[in-house]
Design an enzyme around this catalytic site. Structure first.
Site, mmCIF file in Angstrom:
data_model
loop_
_atom_site.group_PDB
_atom_site.id
_atom_site.type_symbol
_atom_site.label_atom_id
_atom_site.label_comp_id
_atom_site.label_asym_id
_atom_site.label_seq_id
_atom_site.Cartn_x
_atom_site.Cartn_y
_atom_site.Cartn_z
ATOM 1 N N GLN A 1 0.795 -1.220 0.000
ATOM 2 C CA GLN A 1 0.000 0.000 0.000
ATOM 3 C C GLN A 1 0.834 1.280 0.000
ATOM 4 O OE1 GLN A 1 -2.617 -1.855 3.248
ATOM 5 N NE2 GLN A 1 -4.064 -0.489 2.254
ATOM 6 N N GLU B 1 -4.815 -10.342 8.805
ATOM 7 C CA GLU B 1 -6.228 -10.619 8.494
ATOM 8 C C GLU B 1 -6.408 -11.876 7.650
ATOM 9 O OE1 GLU B 1 -8.233 -7.106 7.024
ATOM 10 O OE2 GLU B 1 -8.106 -6.118 8.980
HETATM 11 C C1 BGC Z 1 -6.299 -3.990 6.047
HETATM 12 C C2 BGC Z 1 -5.663 -2.747 5.488
HETATM 13 C C3 BGC Z 1 -6.724 -1.862 4.877
HETATM 14 C C4 BGC Z 1 -7.685 -1.440 5.963
HETATM 15 C C5 BGC Z 1 -8.787 -0.504 5.500
HETATM 16 C C6 BGC Z 1 -7.617 -3.762 6.720
HETATM 17 O O1 BGC Z 1 -8.522 -4.688 6.223
HETATM 18 O O2 BGC Z 1 -5.407 -4.737 6.807
HETATM 19 O O3 BGC Z 1 -4.686 -3.128 4.575
HETATM 20 O O4 BGC Z 1 -6.194 -0.775 4.201
HETATM 21 O O5 BGC Z 1 -8.266 -2.551 6.552
HETATM 22 O O6 BGC Z 1 -9.597 -1.106 4.563
#
Ligand code: BGC
Length: 379
Positions: free
Chosen positions: A19, A157
């Protein structure tokens, strides 16, 4: 009533490699972003050029008064071709770790944050014949550079990964948990196995994983939560810690998730800062390991919303801590406005990044958060 936290409490912010770094060219997602007819509307490209500008970003974090940074090492850079390890990439991440330590910033390092090397995906990914072994070998490769890192996240996650992964080639992923199908159980089981194998590879380094908490409310909560969340929390019962990540809630009606009717954040999620307290309490009710809040934040173009959301979320965290839940830190998502998995539209950052010059602009919410961190008390 403010709730004092120990001096060791981590007050920080988080990012993930794909990201923010830019040009993650050997990764599976880069291939998907750039394929003809890609389902993803925007590409990551140079992202925030964090790969080169990490020193500046660490200086910003330290100057704000924060003491922890969660970032990831990118498997696709470290092992762009199966078995061929990039010494230069490992050295790069070692320099980042040392850059944190020399600034008094505690590094929290993630080994896998959604993206994998393209070769891993082509070979069958997590459920491929060698998927678990390949991930465990990668964790062994990274281990020597992790000296001084007190918290290592194996997989970010896994529940989202299992829900999104199967759809990635076909549709734009929609990270609203409630909108996703339950994970493919084979993928879920492989991720759990890969996590435990990676923990063995890491030996005495304290490790855990981070679960997307979705704060299910309404009817049939347990049946809904087990495949999507609880099996992944329970798999952490013998870990050194668990990472809690919370943004919003999912309200379930008899036909599944009910669309939010009230205030929404920039990416359409319900504005629900109570998610953090609920997630921490839910996690603590299932496993007795220390908790680190590894993500919490809001997509918004109005920075005042970020401060409001975060203040309320932290007040909830304070209530959980006051009740004796063992929370070791809070890492806000995100340090930088970054590539939100297919789009640049939704900004979660404490710091804005100009997409052309890469110039960083610290937002008022970041100053507010840094000042709060310096008080050593949750609001
Ligand atoms: C993730 C991030 C993501 C954030 C917002 C999480 O699911 O780990 O990478 O940018 O939420 O969507």
């Amino acid at each position: 009533m403010p709730v004092p936290v120990p001096r060791s409490f981590l007050w920080g912010a988080a990012t993930s490699p794909h990201q923010v770094e830019g040009n993650n060219t050997a990764s599976d997602l880069w291939a998907i972003e750039n394929m003809p007819g890609s389902p993803l509307p925007e590409r990551s490209g140079d992202a925030c050029d964090h790969y080169h500008r990490w020193r500046e970003d660490l200086d910003i974090l330290r100057d704000l008064g924060l003491n922890a940074y969660r970032f990831g090492v990118e498997w696709a850079r470290i092992e762009p071709v199966p078995g061929q390890i990039s010494r230069a990439a490992l050295d790069h991440y070692r320099r980042m770790i040392e850059g944190c330590l020399s600034r008094g910033i505690t590094p929290v390092v993630t080994l896998h944050h959604f993206t994998s090397p393209a070769w891993f995906r082509h070979g069958g990914g997590w459920t491929g014949a060698d998927g678990v072994k390949q991930f465990a070998a990668y964790a062994r490769t990274v281990r020597p550079i992790l000296d001084g890192v007190p918290w290592v996240v194996t997989i970010n996650e896994p529940n989202m990964l299992a829900m999104v992964a199967a759809r990635l080639d076909r549709d734009a992923p929609d990270l609203v948990a409630g909108a996703l199908p339950p994970p493919d159980q084979q993928v879920a089981s492989a991720l759990i196995e890969a996590h435990h194998a990676a923990r063995s590879s890491l030996g005495s380094i304290a490790s855990g994983w981070t679960v997307a908490n979705q704060t299910f409310q309404g009817v049939s909560v347990d049946e809904w939560a087990w495949p999507r969340e609880d099996q992944f929390i329970d798999a952490a019962r013998d870990d050194d810690f668990i990472g809690v990540q919370a943004y919003t809630r999912v309200v379930l009606g008899p036909d599944g998730p009910v669309p939010p009717s009230g205030r929404r954040t920039g990416n359409g999620w319900e504005f629900y800062p109570g998610a953090l307290e609920a997630a921490v309490r839910h996690t603590a009710s299932r496993v007795s390991v220390p908790i680190l809040v590894t993500e919490n934040g809001i997509a918004t173009s109005d920075d005042a919303d970020r401060q409001e959301y975060t203040g309320l979320a932290l007040a909830g965290l304070g209530r959980a801590v006051a009740d004796g839940i063992d929370v070791r830190g809070y890492l806000h998502w995100s340090l930088l406005d970054n590539y939100e998995w297919g789009s640049w539209a939704h900004t979660f950052g404490l710091v804005a990044v100009d997409r052309t010059t890469f110039r960083r602009t610290v937002k008022p919410s970041a100053h507010w958060y840094g000042a709060l961190a310096r008080t050593g008390e949750l609001p």
